[in-house]
Structure formats: C-alpha cells, structure tokens
Scaffold this active site. Structure first.
Site, mmCIF file in Angstrom:
data_model
loop_
_atom_site.group_PDB
_atom_site.id
_atom_site.type_symbol
_atom_site.label_atom_id
_atom_site.label_comp_id
_atom_site.label_asym_id
_atom_site.label_seq_id
_atom_site.Cartn_x
_atom_site.Cartn_y
_atom_site.Cartn_z
ATOM 1 N N ASN A 166 0.888 -0.834 -0.412
ATOM 2 C CA ASN A 166 -0.068 0.078 0.226
ATOM 3 C C ASN A 166 0.781 0.967 0.048
ATOM 4 O O ASN A 166 0.112 2.332 -0.463
ATOM 5 C CB ASN A 166 -0.875 0.008 1.616
ATOM 6 C CG ASN A 166 -0.633 -0.144 2.654
ATOM 7 O OD1 ASN A 166 0.828 -0.425 2.643
ATOM 8 N ND2 ASN A 166 -1.139 0.327 3.222
ATOM 9 N N GLU A 265 4.956 -3.910 12.119
ATOM 10 C CA GLU A 265 4.192 -2.560 12.381
ATOM 11 C C GLU A 265 3.225 -3.102 11.737
ATOM 12 O O GLU A 265 2.643 -3.384 10.565
ATOM 13 C CB GLU A 265 5.082 -1.911 11.430
ATOM 14 C CG GLU A 265 3.411 -0.016 11.521
ATOM 15 C CD GLU A 265 2.281 -0.406 10.255
ATOM 16 O OE1 GLU A 265 1.295 -0.137 11.245
ATOM 17 O OE2 GLU A 265 2.475 0.038 9.674
ATOM 18 N N CYS A 299 -2.996 1.242 6.681
ATOM 19 C CA CYS A 299 -3.225 0.953 8.440
ATOM 20 C C CYS A 299 -3.630 2.124 9.328
ATOM 21 O O CYS A 299 -4.420 1.622 10.266
ATOM 22 C CB CYS A 299 -1.805 0.560 9.143
ATOM 23 S SG CYS A 299 -0.440 0.990 9.107
ATOM 24 N N GLU A 473 8.954 2.766 14.500
ATOM 25 C CA GLU A 473 9.825 3.115 13.554
ATOM 26 C C GLU A 473 9.503 4.944 13.141
ATOM 27 O O GLU A 473 8.494 5.821 13.605
ATOM 28 C CB GLU A 473 8.863 3.286 12.285
ATOM 29 C CG GLU A 473 9.255 1.258 12.239
ATOM 30 C CD GLU A 473 8.779 1.127 10.843
ATOM 31 O OE1 GLU A 473 9.787 0.233 9.994
ATOM 32 O OE2 GLU A 473 7.332 1.506 10.392
#
Length: 492
Positions: A166, A265, A299, A473
């Site tokens: 994505n 993640e 997400c 991150e």
C-alpha cells in the site's frame, strides 16, 4: 533485465528504465530458474511488467552479500553514512514525478496521494541522515563508585525488511534509512503486488553511493518460503515487517527460533471520535484525510466513526456529500481523487463487509457499488447506524468505506473505541482541549490524532499497541530499533 509490457497513460514515465531483476551485492540478475511473475495495473487489471521470482537459494545469496558488506559499512564514519543518506533524499526529490507515476501505476493510488507518499518517503532519508551522526552513548559512575559504566550503541547486524503493497516507497525508506544510519546492512523483500517502486529505488540508492551489498532486494511470489529461509540463517539478526497482523504472527513464530529482534508494524482498526462541540467542518475535513488517504488502503485509515448523537445527522450528510463528490478513476489520471483497490479479492472482501453491515441494519448513505469490468473499483461509501456486531467494526476495512455509529457520553465511546484487538491509532475531534487530552490518554492506541486527520511524520515515533505491533519507526526511536546496546564496565 527489463520485460515490461503496456504503456502508462497520461504520463511520461519510461517503464523501460525500471529494473525488474533481483538486486544482490550491487548487481542486477535474473532468477536462477528464469521464473518471473506479472505486476498488475489495478486500474485496468492488465499486466504492465514481469519481475524476477527468486528462490530460497537466492534469498540466502542476498543474506550472504549483506553479511559480507556489514563490517565495512559498520566501520564507515557516521558522517560518511549521513552524506550518502542525504544524497538518497536529494535524488528521490529530483525524481519525485517519476516515482509518483510508478506508484500510481502499480498501486492504483491517485497521483496526488502518490506524490505525497514520495515526499514522505524521501524525508526518512533526510531525517536519518541527521540521526546517523547523533547516535550518542552514555558514560557515568556506578552508584557504588566501584567503576565507570560505558554504554555504546552498535549496529545489530543483517536486517530482513518486509514491506507491504500500500505504500511501496514509504514503507521501504522507513526501514532502510534507519538501518543504514545505524550501520546495518539489509535485504528488502517488497510486496509482490508493487515491486517496481522498490526496484527503481535500488537504482537511486546506487547512484547515491550506497556500497554494493549494503542494500539487497529480492522479489518473489513465494514470500513464506524465501523470508522463512532467511530468518533461519544465523547471520540474520533483525526482522522489520509491515503488514497484516495475521502474517505478523507467523513471522514472529519463525523469528523466535533464531531469537531475532523484531519490529512489527501490523494492522489497525482506527476509531474516529467526533464530540458534539467539535468544529464540524474541521472534523469532516479530517475525516476525509484519515479515511481516504490511499483510498482507505492504509493501516492508519479511520474505520469506525463514532459521532455524538447531537451532530450525527449533520456530520453524516456532510461526509456523504464529500465522499459522493470524489472522482473515481485510474490512479494516474490527474483528475482522479480515488483510485482502484489493489486487486479483485480486495473488492470482494470490502464489498462483503458492506453487505454484512447492511444485513444487520446499516443504511447506505452513498456508494456501496463496485465496478470490475476494467480495474478493481469500489465507490466511496458511507454507512450509517452500523451495529456493534457487524464484521466491519471488527476487521480492518482497507477500502473507501466509512462506518458510522452514534454515541451519547464519553465513557461509552471510549469503551467502544477500545473494544478491538488493534491499537495503532485513534482520532479525536473536540473543542475542549482538556477533554481531548483526557480521552487521548484513555484510548488504547500507540498514536492519537487530536483534531488532526494525519499524524505520520518521520520525526515522530510511529507504531501501535496490542495486536498492532511491536517497536517504533521514525524519530530517534527508529534508529534504536537497529542497534544493540553494549555495556562496558571499566576502571581508570
């Protein structure tokens, strides 16, 4: 190796310049078996390229290249590493149009979204170019006075980086940049749906001066076997994965055997809470950003909208009007505001969630229809009165669908928002700052958008709680994910 077919409409991108092989130890090569797989344009459903399909053996060759390059890269002066990362940033900005067009082509997102991703992706190299020279240690006296305590941060070693389809540029640079800044070498395995962007980035990184073997890239349709094989290699010390919670669980099991450090993640199911005192126009604008970034295939996308009963009808109408007005089309059409979903399975899955919600009493205010005659399209959709037992409230939607329900009080909405295995991000709109902060502290999420529909920033720690992931991150936390802490006890 270039085996592209088809052309990009309304774009000057030269597909023949985009590599399609495996990038191992600084060189491009075909798969040993000669195997390839197609890359599909989701706006048409047609193949635009074929890329190399690597084997487990070639995965091991990539690990070997990264391992061999490790000592020299770790010993490279931080300033030198920093300058190379800065050059990666500059080249990405120079070639931003080309990268954005390629992302739109293989991913389907609008050119506006794609350009936003490229700028965001490039910023990770600028940020970690600065972090590379600030990886400070500690020196202090032990409380007993018996010795000094010296703490260093050393590169953890070979890192396997697995990224989703994505955000094919941003998810790659969000991992590569801190790994290189810390002195690690890596093997990137991009998603099979969108490998071309990562492969073009490899060319850019080489031009920037990244030494051979420091970054390796392997593309495959057999991710489980190839990644699983690499994780069994004792030379590998780090796994960084972005993707679904289901796949994350599998990879965590695989990484456990080799006791790997893992940054995960994973999925999200973001609540978007609008209190009755919220600025309605700002809340709708924030909802459009939080819901429709990348057409909802993110997400961080707002999935469950909880709107106070007093303003629910006004909010629903305003949001529906905005969603209905979006121009749906091929991602690389400059007029497109909402592109296709990534594939037919995604259309069927999201449409199934909409149909289930309707069967349980939800009302379709706009959208709900699909068009798969050419490409994989689902109209931007708003559902009202979605029941708590609908599947759409418990699953990550990953599509242009907003599911609305009403609430009456603060405790009620917090309980509903926290009723999820996910805890990546939550959004809160209220004019009362005290309430906004109070609610933010009670929400079980790693990130909160308080009167904001966008929170992603290379300088901020991105990550979630519960089943949404492990580690962070971006920010200074991002480089620490690729470091081992070494303690030295000394007397002098």
């Amino acid at each position: 190796m270039n085996t592209h077919t088809g052309t990009l409409r309304a774009s000057g991108l030269d597909l023949s310049r985009v590599p399609t092989g495996l990038f191992i130890d600084g060189t491009w090569r075909q798969a040993l078996s000669g195997s390839t797989f197609p890359v599909i344009d989701p706006s048409t459903g047609k193949s635009i390229a074929t890329v190399a399909d690597c084997s487990e053996e070639e995965g091991m060759q990539a690990v070997e290249a990264a391992y061999a390059a490790g000592p020299a890269w770790a010993a490279t002066a931080p300033r030198v590493r920093s300058e190379i990362l800065r050059r990666c940033f500059e080249l990405m900005k120079t070639r931003a149009d080309e990268l954005a067009e390629l992302i739109s082509l293989e991913n389907g997102k609008s050119l506006t979204d794609a350009m936003g991703e490229v700028n965001y992706a490039a910023e990770f190299f600028r940020w970690f170019a600065e972090e590379a020279v600030r990886l400070n240690g500690e020196l202090y006296t032990a409380p007993s006075g018996a010795n000094r305590i010296l703490v260093e941060h050393q590169p953890i070693g070979v890192a396997i980086l697995v990224t989703p389809w994505n955000f094919p540029a941003a998810m790659a640079t969000r991992k590569i940049a801190p790994a290189l800044a810390a002195g690690c070498t890596c093997v990137l395995k991009p998603a099979a749906e969108t490998p071309l962007t990562a492969l073009l980035l490899a060319d850019i990184f080489t031009e920037a001066g990244v030494p051979a073997g420091v970054i390796n890239m392997v593309t495959t349709k057999r991710s489980g076997a190839v990644v699983g094989g690499m994780l069994k290699d004792r030379r590998v010390r780090k796994l960084s994965f972005t993707g679904s919670t289901e796949v994350g669980r599998v990879l965590l099991h695989a990484a456990a055997d080799n006791v790997l450090s893992c940054s995960m993640e994973l999925g999200g199911n973001a609540p978007f809470i609008v209190f009755d005192d919220a600025d309605l126009d700002a809340a709708v604008e924030g909802a459009m950003i939080a819901k429709m970034r990348n057409g909802g295939e993110a997400c961080t996308a707002a999935n469950r909208f909880f709107v106070h009963r007093a303003i629910a009808d006004k909010f629903a109408k305003a949001l529906s009007d905005r969603m209905a007005a979006l121009k749906v089309g091929a991602g690389y059409d400059p007029q497109t505001e909402c592109g296709p979903l990534i594939n037919l399975d995604a259309v069927d899955r999201v449409k199934g969630l909409v149909d289930d919600a309707v069967s349980r009493g939800a009302i379709v205010l706009t959208g709900g229809t699909t068009n798969t005659d050419e490409g994989y399209f689902l109209a931007p959709t708003v559902l009202m009165n979605v029941s708590a037992d609908a599947e759409i409230t418990h699953q990550e939607i990953f599509g242009p669908v907003a599911a609305l329900s009403v609430f009456d009080d603060e405790d009620e909405v917090i309980a509903a928002a926290n009723n999820s295995e996910y805890g990546l991000i939550s959004y809160v709109y209220t004019a009362d700052l005290a309430r906004g902060l109070r609610v933010s502290e009670r929400l079980e999420s790693g990130m909160i958008g308080l009167n904001r529909g966008l929170v992603s920033d290379p300088a901020a720690p991105f990550g979630g709680s519960k089943h949404s992931g492990i580690g962070r991150e971006g920010s200074h936390h991002g480089i620490m994910e690729f470091c081992e802490v070494k303690y030295i006890a000394a007397n002098w």
